[in-house]
Structure formats: C-alpha cells, structure tokens
Design a protein around this motif. Structure first.
Motif, mmCIF file in Angstrom:
data_model
loop_
_atom_site.group_PDB
_atom_site.id
_atom_site.type_symbol
_atom_site.label_atom_id
_atom_site.label_comp_id
_atom_site.label_asym_id
_atom_site.label_seq_id
_atom_site.Cartn_x
_atom_site.Cartn_y
_atom_site.Cartn_z
ATOM 1 N N MET A 1 0.847 -1.195 0.000
ATOM 2 C CA MET A 1 0.000 0.000 0.000
ATOM 3 C C MET A 1 0.878 1.239 0.000
ATOM 4 N N GLN A 3 1.737 5.375 0.403
ATOM 5 C CA GLN A 3 1.389 6.337 1.443
ATOM 6 C C GLN A 3 0.081 7.057 1.118
ATOM 7 N N LEU A 6 -2.858 4.698 1.711
ATOM 8 C CA LEU A 6 -3.090 4.563 3.151
ATOM 9 C C LEU A 6 -3.797 5.794 3.698
ATOM 10 N N ARG A 394 -0.402 -0.935 7.643
ATOM 11 C CA ARG A 394 0.154 -1.360 6.359
ATOM 12 C C ARG A 394 0.010 -2.863 6.142
ATOM 13 N N GLU A 395 -0.062 -3.636 7.217
ATOM 14 C CA GLU A 395 -0.245 -5.081 7.062
ATOM 15 C C GLU A 395 -1.642 -5.422 6.557
ATOM 16 N N ASP A 397 -3.341 -4.502 4.077
ATOM 17 C CA ASP A 397 -3.327 -3.793 2.807
ATOM 18 C C ASP A 397 -4.584 -4.059 1.991
#
Length: 445
Positions: A1, A3, A6, A394-395, A397
C-alpha cells in the motif's frame, strides 16, 4: 500500500467512523434525557410532556443517522482492511455481532412503541418502554467501545500464528479502558444533548415568549451541561492514566518530546515539525512533565527518537488533544456563566441577551468539537497500529486504484455533508415551528 492509498483509506474510514460515533453519542445522550423527561412527566406536569414530545423527534432524527452511518463502517472494515477480520475476527466478530443484535432487538421491540405507542399505552408501560430503549442504546454503545478499547490495548487475547485467540472475555469487556471510553461517549452524548437543549431554547424564545416547557428544558440543560463537564474532565484524567503508560509513543507526541533527555516540560501550545524533529515555535509550561511520560531504566524521558519510526503523526496527535481541551475550557466558561445567570435571575430564557443566545448556540459546536477531537486523538495517537503493538495498518493492505479510491472518499464526504445539512435544516424547522401533530382520518392522513 502506498502512502497516498493509506491516507485515503484512513480518511475514508475515520470520516465514516467519526460520523457514526457523533450521532451514536447524541442518540445515547438524548435517550437518557428522554427517560428523565418521561419520568418527570409521570408526575402529571404537562410542561414536561411537552418537552418530551419535542425532543423525542430530535432523538428519532439522530437515531436514523447513527443507524445509517453504521452500515458504511461495517462495509469499510471489510473493503479497506480486508485482513483485519482474519487476524482479529475471534475478538471483533462477537463484539460487532453483539452490537448489531442489541441494536436490532431493542430497537425493533421497543422503539416503535416508544415513538408511536404513547397514546395506546399506560404511563407506566410507556415509561418502561423508554427505559428499555435507553438500555438498548447503552449496550450497543458499550460493545462498540469495548471493541475500540481492545484495539488500543489488546488484552485478554493472544496472537498465535498471526491470529488473535481469546483467552478470557473478562479483561476485554471489563478492563479499565472499555468502561472509560464508554463513560466518555455517554457523558459526551449527554453534554451534546444538554448544549443542544440550551441552543434550541435560546432560538425558540428569540421570537416568541417562553412557556413552562422552555423554562424546564433550559434549567435542565444548564445543570446537565455543568455536571457533564465535570464528569468528562475526571474521565479524561483517568483515560490519560490508563492509555499514556500503555502507549509511550503517544505520550511523547503529546509533550512533544523529540529526543530522550533527563527531564521534560509540557508545552501549552507548539507547532511540531516532524522533518526537523523540533518545534517551529512553542509555549512551554514551567513544570516537569507528569509521571505517565515513559522513562528508560536510566531515568531518562523517552523521546520520539526512541521508537524507531513507529510513532503516531505528531502534529495531529498533539493538536487534536489541545483542540479538545481548549473547546472544553470555553464550554466550561459558557456553562458557568449560564449557571450564574440562572442562580441570580432565574432560569428564564426570555431575558437572554443577544450575546448570551449566541454563546448558547456556540456551546453545541464546542460540545461536538470536544467529542470529535477527543476520539480523533484516541485513534490517531495509536497509529501506525491498527491493533496497538502488534498489527500495523500497512499489514492490512487493500490496494486499490488511487483515482477510484479518491473519488469514493470524496463521495462519502459529500454524502455526510448533505446528511449534516439535512439534520440541521430539520432541527431548525421544528425549532422554529414546533411539533405539529398530524390528525389521521379515515381514508387519508
């Protein structure tokens, strides 16, 4: 992903979540206010019943919006963070199911009777119905707050092979954080409801003489607002004692403490610059930072450099807390002034001056700002974690097309803006014209 992706996912999810929490808090606060008004009306005073019949309409509007806003939050939980339920489904699934089931059972069984059955039920039965609606709203809010509290402090479950497994539900449901967050939502909802009662009364009595119901609502709103401010101040202090030691990076961002040093001083106001790891300007408080600031074994205060980049957005974490505290201080001044005026001159809204009416209208905005900024601080201060200390955002995604993602986020913002405008216009209409009963006759309404 990326920035940008996110950021868009967070903006979309936090917008929906904030909209839902705002109206859920208002719904919860108004539910308790309606129960109070209904209990007072049982004594036979018609003015309390007039107040109940007006505010039950406002409750219905907030209920519809909170219920509608919950649907996008549930959808986004799966579309924006598809791996969240895979990792935390054993905890999140039962809590979300309990919230949905509680909402449907209590609202399906008792809400219709509360809204439409007053003339067909005895006073005692209708009052009991209102009480059951309050219980349903409170339980629904508690399950949601327990879920949010667990993401902030994941106790009662262990991470095994990448998935959380529940060891005990008692710390999840009854830990120190869940009751505190629920208390903040309940008291915050009552605060918004009290401020709204004062603002509506100030507007209603600007163009027409007040009746006994207006005076009762005004007096109730003044006392309720003052009590809620004191209660929320105590709850915020308790939240800091629970949350700050468990999340030392948040505590360092609140100071802000950029580097580990032997001592630290709180800043009243500052403009943190994450790139320079310093404040562009600051106004420091000449006292040592409190004990909840984390220290290393050598006694030094841990700075943001200690956490190897796993720190929250410092500027947002810092200023959401300051904005909430500043709004709380201004609201407290308005509440004290309204109480002082009521104590000296009586709770008569007809005697309010233009400045006083403007201040009471501002109180609703300040109460809403406190809730939004406060819950924003809770969520933003836990970043970059989705489940604090273990699972990062971030995990989870959810890689999507950025253009489509931005368009959907903008669409959500526009829809929520239209809904807010509609709520304001409907509230303005019933404030100006009152509640007009509709006579039903055979063959037509």
């Amino acid at each position: 992903m990326t920035q940008t992706a996110l950021f868009l996912s967070l903006a979309q999810f936090l917008t929906s979540l904030g909209f839902m929490l705002a109206f859920l808090a208002l719904e919860l606060g108004l539910a308790w206010v309606l129960l109070y008004l209904r209990l007072r009306a049982r004594a036979g005073d018609a003015s309390w019943m007039l107040a109940y019949r007006f505010w039950v309409r406002v409750y219905a509007l907030s209920l519809i919006l909170s219920f509608a806003a919950a649907i996008p939050v549930l959808i986004q939980l799966g579309t924006l963070w598809p791996d969240f339920m895979e990792k935390a489904g054993e905890v999140a699934g039962p809590l979300v199911a309990a919230a949905v089931l509680t909402a449907f059972v209590f609202k399906s069984c008792f809400l219709g009777a509360m809204l439409y059955g007053q003339r067909r039920l005895s006073d005692g039965t209708h009052t009991l119905t209102v009480f059951m609606v309050v219980v349903g709203a409170s339980l629904t809010a508690y399950w949601i707050m327990a879920f949010m509290a667990w993401t902030q402090m994941p106790i009662g479950a262990s991470l095994v092979d990448g998935r959380y497994q529940v060891r005990s539900w008692l710390p999840i449901l009854g830990g120190r954080l869940a009751p505190t967050l629920f208390g903040l939502m309940a008291v915050g909802g009552l605060m918004v409801a009290a401020a709204l009662m004062l603002a509506v009364t100030a507007v209603r009595t600007r163009t027409r003489p007040s009746d006994e119901g207006d005076r009762r609502v005004y007096a109730t709103g003044v006392w309720l607002l003052l009590v809620c401010i004191l209660a929320q101040a105590a709850l915020v202090v308790n939240l800091g004692r629970v949350l700050m030691p468990a999340q030392p990076a948040r505590a360092a961002a609140v100071v802000p403490q950029w580097h580990s040093t032997p001592s630290a001083e709180l800043t009243v106001a500052a403009w943190p610059d994450a790139e320079r790891q310093a404040n562009d300007w600051e106004w420091r408080w000449p006292i040592e930072a409190p004990g909840w600031i984390a220290r290393d074994p050598g006694g030094e205060v841990r700075g943001l450099d200690h956490f190897s980049g796993m720190t929250p957005p410092v500027l947002a974490t810092y200023w959401t807390l300051r904005v909430a505290l500043l709004a709380g201080a201004l609201l407290a001044l308005i509440a004290v002034a309204a109480w002082w005026r009521g104590w000296r001159l009586g709770h008569e809204p007809d005697g309010l001056r233009p400045l006083g009416r403007a201040a009471l209208r501002l109180s609703t905005v300040l109460a809403c700002v406190i809730q939004i900024a406060g819950f924003a601080h809770v969520f933003i201060g836990a970043m970059p974690y989705a489940i604090y200390g273990t699972v990062t955002l971030r995990e989870l995604d959810a890689v999507t097309d950025l253009g489509e993602h931005a368009a959907i986020t903008l669409a959500y913002v526009l829809v929520y803006a239209v809904l807010l405008l509609g709520f304001y216009q409907l509230l303005r209409h019933i404030t100006r014209y009152g509640v007009v009963p509709v006579a039903r006759r055979r063959g037509r309404a």
